[in-house]
Design a protein around this motif. Structure first.
Motif, mmCIF file in Angstrom:
data_model
loop_
_atom_site.group_PDB
_atom_site.id
_atom_site.type_symbol
_atom_site.label_atom_id
_atom_site.label_comp_id
_atom_site.label_asym_id
_atom_site.label_seq_id
_atom_site.Cartn_x
_atom_site.Cartn_y
_atom_site.Cartn_z
ATOM 1 N N ARG A 74 13.454 13.381 31.658
ATOM 2 C CA ARG A 74 14.760 13.730 31.098
ATOM 3 C C ARG A 74 15.356 12.462 30.388
ATOM 4 O O ARG A 74 15.431 11.472 30.971
ATOM 5 N N ILE A 75 16.171 12.967 29.198
ATOM 6 C CA ILE A 75 16.776 11.618 28.491
ATOM 7 C C ILE A 75 18.164 12.538 28.221
ATOM 8 O O ILE A 75 18.331 13.721 27.771
ATOM 9 N N GLU A 76 19.203 11.848 28.771
ATOM 10 C CA GLU A 76 20.496 12.287 28.551
ATOM 11 C C GLU A 76 21.573 11.235 27.706
ATOM 12 O O GLU A 76 21.517 9.938 28.135
ATOM 13 N N LEU A 77 22.091 11.756 26.917
ATOM 14 C CA LEU A 77 23.079 10.612 25.988
ATOM 15 C C LEU A 77 24.294 11.122 26.538
ATOM 16 O O LEU A 77 25.128 12.245 26.434
ATOM 17 N N ASN A 78 25.142 10.002 26.905
ATOM 18 C CA ASN A 78 26.463 10.363 27.491
ATOM 19 C C ASN A 78 27.321 9.542 26.539
ATOM 20 O O ASN A 78 27.132 8.514 26.029
ATOM 21 N N THR A 79 28.439 10.240 25.970
ATOM 22 C CA THR A 79 29.413 9.648 25.053
ATOM 23 C C THR A 79 30.892 9.669 25.672
ATOM 24 O O THR A 79 31.947 9.323 24.664
ATOM 25 N N PHE A 80 31.015 10.069 26.792
ATOM 26 C CA PHE A 80 32.685 10.256 27.308
ATOM 27 C C PHE A 80 33.148 8.979 27.461
ATOM 28 O O PHE A 80 32.677 7.879 27.868
ATOM 29 N N ASP A 81 34.510 9.147 26.945
ATOM 30 C CA ASP A 81 35.446 7.859 27.352
ATOM 31 C C ASP A 81 35.752 7.648 28.656
ATOM 32 O O ASP A 81 35.772 6.524 29.022
ATOM 33 N N ASN A 82 36.016 8.600 29.360
ATOM 34 C CA ASN A 82 36.193 8.729 30.900
ATOM 35 C C ASN A 82 34.991 9.563 31.566
ATOM 36 O O ASN A 82 34.969 10.612 31.307
ATOM 37 N N PHE A 83 34.458 8.675 32.413
ATOM 38 C CA PHE A 83 33.109 9.309 33.027
ATOM 39 C C PHE A 83 33.027 8.879 34.257
ATOM 40 O O PHE A 83 32.984 7.597 34.649
ATOM 41 N N LEU A 95 16.491 4.592 34.052
ATOM 42 C CA LEU A 95 16.901 3.429 33.022
ATOM 43 C C LEU A 95 18.271 3.924 32.580
ATOM 44 O O LEU A 95 18.178 5.122 31.998
ATOM 45 N N VAL A 96 18.959 3.130 32.660
ATOM 46 C CA VAL A 96 20.279 3.137 32.124
ATOM 47 C C VAL A 96 20.296 2.337 30.788
ATOM 48 O O VAL A 96 20.034 0.975 30.895
ATOM 49 N N TYR A 97 20.632 2.547 29.681
ATOM 50 C CA TYR A 97 20.465 1.826 28.330
ATOM 51 C C TYR A 97 21.699 2.212 27.416
ATOM 52 O O TYR A 97 21.901 2.828 26.692
ATOM 53 N N PRO A 98 22.951 1.218 27.526
ATOM 54 C CA PRO A 98 24.046 1.658 26.715
ATOM 55 C C PRO A 98 23.795 1.030 25.210
ATOM 56 O O PRO A 98 23.543 -0.238 25.359
ATOM 57 N N VAL A 99 24.178 1.674 24.395
ATOM 58 C CA VAL A 99 23.821 1.158 22.972
ATOM 59 C C VAL A 99 25.238 1.113 22.351
ATOM 60 O O VAL A 99 24.963 0.269 21.090
ATOM 61 N N GLU A 100 26.194 1.361 22.665
ATOM 62 C CA GLU A 100 27.272 1.225 21.957
ATOM 63 C C GLU A 100 28.725 0.703 23.336
ATOM 64 O O GLU A 100 28.834 1.613 24.177
ATOM 65 N N LYS A 122 35.110 4.333 24.832
ATOM 66 C CA LYS A 122 34.114 5.130 23.999
ATOM 67 C C LYS A 122 32.689 4.317 23.792
ATOM 68 O O LYS A 122 32.782 3.133 23.527
ATOM 69 N N GLY A 123 31.725 5.020 24.100
ATOM 70 C CA GLY A 123 30.321 4.464 23.690
ATOM 71 C C GLY A 123 29.220 5.572 23.874
ATOM 72 O O GLY A 123 29.324 6.621 24.196
ATOM 73 N N ASN A 124 27.969 4.908 23.629
ATOM 74 C CA ASN A 124 26.935 5.801 23.886
ATOM 75 C C ASN A 124 25.957 5.168 24.769
ATOM 76 O O ASN A 124 25.682 3.987 24.662
ATOM 77 N N ARG A 125 25.412 6.046 25.817
ATOM 78 C CA ARG A 125 24.765 5.327 26.994
ATOM 79 C C ARG A 125 23.553 6.435 27.043
ATOM 80 O O ARG A 125 23.955 7.655 27.320
ATOM 81 N N PHE A 126 22.387 6.023 27.176
ATOM 82 C CA PHE A 126 21.316 6.744 27.316
ATOM 83 C C PHE A 126 20.825 6.621 28.949
ATOM 84 O O PHE A 126 20.731 5.491 29.599
ATOM 85 N N PHE A 127 20.560 7.755 29.469
ATOM 86 C CA PHE A 127 19.994 7.686 30.985
ATOM 87 C C PHE A 127 18.451 8.377 30.765
ATOM 88 O O PHE A 127 18.544 9.667 30.253
ATOM 89 N N GLU A 147 10.754 9.889 20.495
ATOM 90 C CA GLU A 147 9.530 10.794 20.610
ATOM 91 C C GLU A 147 10.230 12.033 21.111
ATOM 92 O O GLU A 147 9.835 13.067 20.982
ATOM 93 N N TYR A 148 10.942 11.772 21.981
ATOM 94 C CA TYR A 148 11.722 12.888 22.861
ATOM 95 C C TYR A 148 12.518 13.749 21.960
ATOM 96 O O TYR A 148 12.669 15.024 22.208
ATOM 97 N N GLN A 149 13.307 13.170 21.064
ATOM 98 C CA GLN A 149 14.049 14.082 20.218
ATOM 99 C C GLN A 149 13.230 14.721 19.092
ATOM 100 O O GLN A 149 13.778 15.875 18.711
#
Length: 285
Positions: A19-28, A40-45, A81-86, A135-137
């Motif tokens: 499973r891959i989840e993109l999280n973009t919430f300001d408050n989470f 794996l946690v990978y913040p890209v922004e 605000k940011g993008n984080r992949f789980f 690949e998952y996308q």
């Protein structure tokens, strides 16, 4: 997904355990939980914060956090605000060759990989993570096989980064090194099966076929911990799970986690977590 107690279940939406989840919430805020899957946690922004087994990690952009299956963790951010992949996956069910047990000792602990502190490892891991996401996308023909391959590339990189701590004395002989790693795997399996009992360095060394002296030295070089410290951390991890998820007394939790006295349990817990078990439980509610 549902959380029963602390146990997060029904992670996957398809039969393939990935499973891959993109999280973009300001408050989470995602509360304390655990699952069998590795993550794996990978913040890209922007940066991001995670807590694992009571230890907080502040991740800068592109840092990588590997959370071992079974580790209790939570996520939290405010006005950020940011993008984080789980990315979550089941190591054992992805292993079509039945060889993943060889990596188990090296993947039993959460690992933080910083782009600044470990640039070579980070570069290789990031390359595979980006490949997983792309690949998952797109999900082209055979994408599950491709994902499987990239996951094991990641697991091998993480395992070898730990394995490289073993002294140069044995690293010159790959056969000898492999033999020692196989024996260490037996030691980790023994600890996992027996940590709730009264076990000693002698017991674990014997189970792995080492002398106590040799086992102590190799174990410290590979994990960065002395055997007793590792054992106590494993026991405290179990205690934290029981503290939050069950209505048990401190005495029951101590004994169920492998401690033979309340005094030892309280002292060890405070040393590792900075507070008593009772104080820790109150902080979670």
């Amino acid at each position: 997904m549902i959380i029963e107690g602390l146990h997060e279940k029904d992670i996957y939406t398809e039969t393939y355990p990935f499973r891959i989840e993109l999280n973009t919430f300001d408050n989470f805020d995602w509360p304390l939980h655990w699952h069998h899957a590795a993550e794996l946690v990978y913040p890209v922004e922007n940066d991001y914060r995670a807590t694992v087994n009571g230890l907080e990690y502040t991740m800068c952009e592109k840092d990588i956090l590997f959370i071992a299956g079974g580790d209790i963790h939570s996520f939290h951010t405010r006005n950020n605000k940011g993008n984080r992949f789980f990315i979550q996956f089941e190591i054992s069910t992805l292993d079509v060759f039945g060889q993943s047990h060889q990596l188990t000792p090296f993947l039993s602990m959460t690992k933080f990989i910083s782009a600044k502190e470990d640039p070579l490892l980070h570069t290789e891991l990031e390359k595979n993570i980006i490949a997983l996401i792309n690949e998952y996308q797109h999900r082209a023909l055979g994408y599950t096989l491709y994902l499987n391959a990239r996951i094991f590339d990641i697991l091998v990189l993480l395992s070898r980064s730990v394995c490289n701590n073993i002294s140069a004395e044995i690293s010159s002989s790959s056969n000898k090194k492999f033999h020692i790693l196989e024996k260490l795997n037996l030691a980790f399996q023994y600890i996992e099966e027996q940590y709730q009992n009264d076990i000693s360095l002698k017991d674990v060394s014997s189970a792995a076929g080492f002398s106590e002296y040799h086992f102590s030295r190799i174990f410290k070089e590979m994990t960065g911990n002395h055997f007793l410290s590792y054992l106590n951390e494993r026991r405290i991890k179990q205690a934290i799970r029981l503290l939050i998820a069950h209505n048990k007394s401190i005495t029951e939790i101590a004994l169920s986690s492998g401690f033979n006295s309340i005094a030892t349990f309280n002292r060890t817990f405070k040393k590792l977590k900075g507070c008593t078990p009772v104080e820790y439980k109150k902080m979670q509610f």
